[in-house]
Scaffold this motif. Sequence first.
Motif, PDB file in Angstrom:
ATOM      1  N   ASP B   1       0.841  -1.195   0.000  1.00 52.45           N
ATOM      2  CA  ASP B   1       0.000   0.000   0.000  1.00 52.45           C
ATOM      3  C   ASP B   1       0.875   1.243   0.000  1.00 52.45           C
ATOM      4  N   ILE B   2       0.401   2.293  -0.669  1.00 50.05           N
ATOM      5  CA  ILE B   2       1.124   3.562  -0.669  1.00 50.05           C
ATOM      6  C   ILE B   2       0.738   4.349   0.580  1.00 50.05           C
ATOM      7  N   VAL B   3       1.720   4.668   1.393  1.00 49.22           N
ATOM      8  CA  VAL B   3       1.495   5.447   2.603  1.00 49.22           C
ATOM      9  C   VAL B   3       1.740   6.913   2.285  1.00 49.22           C
ATOM     10  N   LEU B   4       0.766   7.748   2.651  1.00 49.50           N
ATOM     11  CA  LEU B   4       0.895   9.188   2.456  1.00 49.50           C
ATOM     12  C   LEU B   4       1.140   9.855   3.803  1.00 49.50           C
ATOM     13  N   THR B   5       2.154  10.692   3.843  1.00 49.54           N
ATOM     14  CA  THR B   5       2.510  11.423   5.047  1.00 49.54           C
ATOM     15  C   THR B   5       2.324  12.909   4.792  1.00 49.54           C
ATOM     16  N   GLN B   6       1.591  13.582   5.664  1.00 55.24           N
ATOM     17  CA  GLN B   6       1.357  15.010   5.485  1.00 55.24           C
ATOM     18  C   GLN B   6       2.061  15.795   6.581  1.00 55.24           C
ATOM     19  N   SER B   7       2.587  16.944   6.188  1.00 55.26           N
ATOM     20  CA  SER B   7       3.223  17.822   7.160  1.00 55.26           C
ATOM     21  C   SER B   7       2.944  19.279   6.803  1.00 55.26           C
ATOM     22  N   PRO B   8       2.897  20.148   7.814  1.00 49.33           N
ATOM     23  CA  PRO B   8       2.901  19.781   9.227  1.00 49.33           C
ATOM     24  C   PRO B   8       1.557  19.207   9.639  1.00 49.33           C
ATOM     25  N   GLY B   9       1.437  18.746  10.862  1.00 45.28           N
ATOM     26  CA  GLY B   9       0.154  18.265  11.349  1.00 45.28           C
ATOM     27  C   GLY B   9      -0.825  19.399  11.561  1.00 45.28           C
ATOM     28  N   THR B  10      -0.298  20.501  12.057  1.00 38.83           N
ATOM     29  CA  THR B  10      -1.102  21.706  12.266  1.00 38.83           C
ATOM     30  C   THR B  10      -0.312  22.905  11.784  1.00 38.83           C
ATOM     31  N   LEU B  11      -1.009  23.815  11.135  1.00 36.46           N
ATOM     32  CA  LEU B  11      -0.404  25.041  10.623  1.00 36.46           C
ATOM     33  C   LEU B  11      -1.206  26.214  11.176  1.00 36.46           C
ATOM     34  N   SER B  12      -0.565  27.001  11.995  1.00 38.02           N
ATOM     35  CA  SER B  12      -1.254  28.148  12.597  1.00 38.02           C
ATOM     36  C   SER B  12      -0.857  29.414  11.859  1.00 38.02           C
ATOM     37  N   LEU B  13      -1.836  30.003  11.185  1.00 37.76           N
ATOM     38  CA  LEU B  13      -1.575  31.177  10.360  1.00 37.76           C
ATOM     39  C   LEU B  13      -2.691  32.194  10.543  1.00 37.76           C
ATOM     40  N   SER B  14      -2.519  33.335   9.923  1.00 42.20           N
ATOM     41  CA  SER B  14      -3.525  34.401   9.982  1.00 42.20           C
ATOM     42  C   SER B  14      -4.093  34.645   8.590  1.00 42.20           C
ATOM     43  N   PRO B  15      -5.303  35.191   8.520  1.00 42.86           N
ATOM     44  CA  PRO B  15      -5.855  35.552   7.207  1.00 42.86           C
ATOM     45  C   PRO B  15      -4.883  36.443   6.444  1.00 42.86           C
ATOM     46  N   GLY B  16      -4.779  36.180   5.154  1.00 45.64           N
ATOM     47  CA  GLY B  16      -3.866  36.936   4.314  1.00 45.64           C
ATOM     48  C   GLY B  16      -2.511  36.282   4.135  1.00 45.64           C
ATOM     49  N   GLU B  17      -2.176  35.353   5.023  1.00 42.31           N
ATOM     50  CA  GLU B  17      -0.885  34.680   4.915  1.00 42.31           C
ATOM     51  C   GLU B  17      -0.944  33.543   3.896  1.00 42.31           C
ATOM     52  N   ARG B  18       0.220  33.053   3.559  1.00 43.95           N
ATOM     53  CA  ARG B  18       0.369  31.967   2.605  1.00 43.95           C
ATOM     54  C   ARG B  18       0.519  30.656   3.366  1.00 43.95           C
ATOM     55  N   ALA B  19      -0.191  29.645   2.896  1.00 45.17           N
ATOM     56  CA  ALA B  19      -0.103  28.321   3.526  1.00 45.17           C
ATOM     57  C   ALA B  19       0.523  27.342   2.550  1.00 45.17           C
ATOM     58  N   THR B  20       1.478  26.574   3.036  1.00 45.81           N
ATOM     59  CA  THR B  20       2.130  25.554   2.209  1.00 45.81           C
ATOM     60  C   THR B  20       2.027  24.209   2.925  1.00 45.81           C
ATOM     61  N   LEU B  21       1.312  23.281   2.306  1.00 45.41           N
ATOM     62  CA  LEU B  21       1.059  21.972   2.898  1.00 45.41           C
ATOM     63  C   LEU B  21       1.765  20.912   2.060  1.00 45.41           C
ATOM     64  N   SER B  22       2.346  19.943   2.734  1.00 49.03           N
ATOM     65  CA  SER B  22       3.115  18.909   2.051  1.00 49.03           C
ATOM     66  C   SER B  22       2.449  17.547   2.169  1.00 49.03           C
ATOM     67  N   CYS B  23       2.563  16.767   1.116  1.00 50.40           N
ATOM     68  CA  CYS B  23       2.087  15.382   1.094  1.00 50.40           C
ATOM     69  C   CYS B  23       3.178  14.553   0.436  1.00 50.40           C
ATOM     70  N   ARG B  24       3.701  13.587   1.164  1.00 51.42           N
ATOM     71  CA  ARG B  24       4.785  12.760   0.646  1.00 51.42           C
ATOM     72  C   ARG B  24       4.330  11.301   0.589  1.00 51.42           C
ATOM     73  N   ALA B  25       4.583  10.650  -0.534  1.00 58.02           N
ATOM     74  CA  ALA B  25       4.166   9.264  -0.739  1.00 58.02           C
ATOM     75  C   ALA B  25       5.337   8.302  -0.547  1.00 58.02           C
ATOM     76  N   SER B  26       5.019   7.104  -0.048  1.00 55.97           N
ATOM     77  CA  SER B  26       6.053   6.103   0.211  1.00 55.97           C
ATOM     78  C   SER B  26       6.614   5.505  -1.072  1.00 55.97           C
ATOM     79  N   GLN B  27       5.892   5.669  -2.163  1.00 56.51           N
ATOM     80  CA  GLN B  27       6.370   5.280  -3.479  1.00 56.51           C
ATOM     81  C   GLN B  27       5.696   6.173  -4.512  1.00 56.51           C
ATOM     82  N   SER B  28       6.225   6.164  -5.703  1.00 61.14           N
ATOM     83  CA  SER B  28       5.737   7.070  -6.726  1.00 61.14           C
ATOM     84  C   SER B  28       4.239   6.887  -6.988  1.00 61.14           C
ATOM     85  N   VAL B  29       3.518   7.984  -7.066  1.00 64.52           N
ATOM     86  CA  VAL B  29       2.088   7.948  -7.342  1.00 64.52           C
ATOM     87  C   VAL B  29       1.875   7.842  -8.858  1.00 64.52           C
ATOM     88  N   ARG B  30       1.222   6.761  -9.239  1.00 66.49           N
ATOM     89  CA  ARG B  30       0.992   6.488 -10.663  1.00 66.49           C
ATOM     90  C   ARG B  30       0.301   7.664 -11.334  1.00 66.49           C
TER      91      ARG B  30
END
Lengths: 119, 107
Positions: B1-30
């Motif tokens: 099975d392909i395991v997906l890991t997301q980071s960070p777990g929580t992102l504390s930001l304010s309106p107007g700011e930029r959010a960058t969320l990561s998703c990493r797969a244990s193997q290449s996603v077809r």
Amino acid sequence: QLQESGPGLVKPSETLSLTCTVSGASISSVPYYWGWVRQPPGEGLEWLGSIYHSGTTFYTPSLKSRLNISVDTSKNQFSLQLKSVTAADTALYSCARHRMSLRSPFDPWGQGIFVTVSS
Amino acid sequence: DIVLTQSPGTLSLSPGERATLSCRASQSVRNNFLAWYQQKPGQAPRLLISGASNRASGIPDRFSGSGSGTDFTLTISRLEPEDFAVFFCQQYGDTPFTFGPGTKVDI
């Protein structure tokens, strides 16, 4: 739109049965797959399985021996049956439509129904 | 099975700011069959991005997806008050389809 229905409480060792009623489209006339996803409390989402209107099914291997997904085109519904449930099957169960083929994202989703497994 | 890991777990930001969320797969996603969803309390998940970078119909252009192979990113260019929610990724290239654990974006 998709709407789940079924009992909110199931006893251990019994069978969990849920139905998803589709409105706004005919299951038999649109080329979509339809799926079930669950989320136990405090845990991530788990895809359970998906079905085509022809009855072709795909299941997650870990549940394949206990899971049956079926479709009733006359009622525009598809259903899930999970046998021999335990407390580990307590979760929010959601039905969803694949956007197109099996290998496509879920869109839209139903609101979900929470099922507790407890005596 | 392909395991997906997301980071960070929580992102504390304010309106107007930029959010960058990561998703990493244990193997290449077809075929880069990677989707992003937004979920607010008591609501069904909403599809934001499919195919790693294609915005779903009706999704504002402040949401963008990028990446390929095993590393994917969801960017919200300027957070609006209604964007605060949980975001999770899903790979639908190989069965069993799998989801990441989610990133909560809160104020």
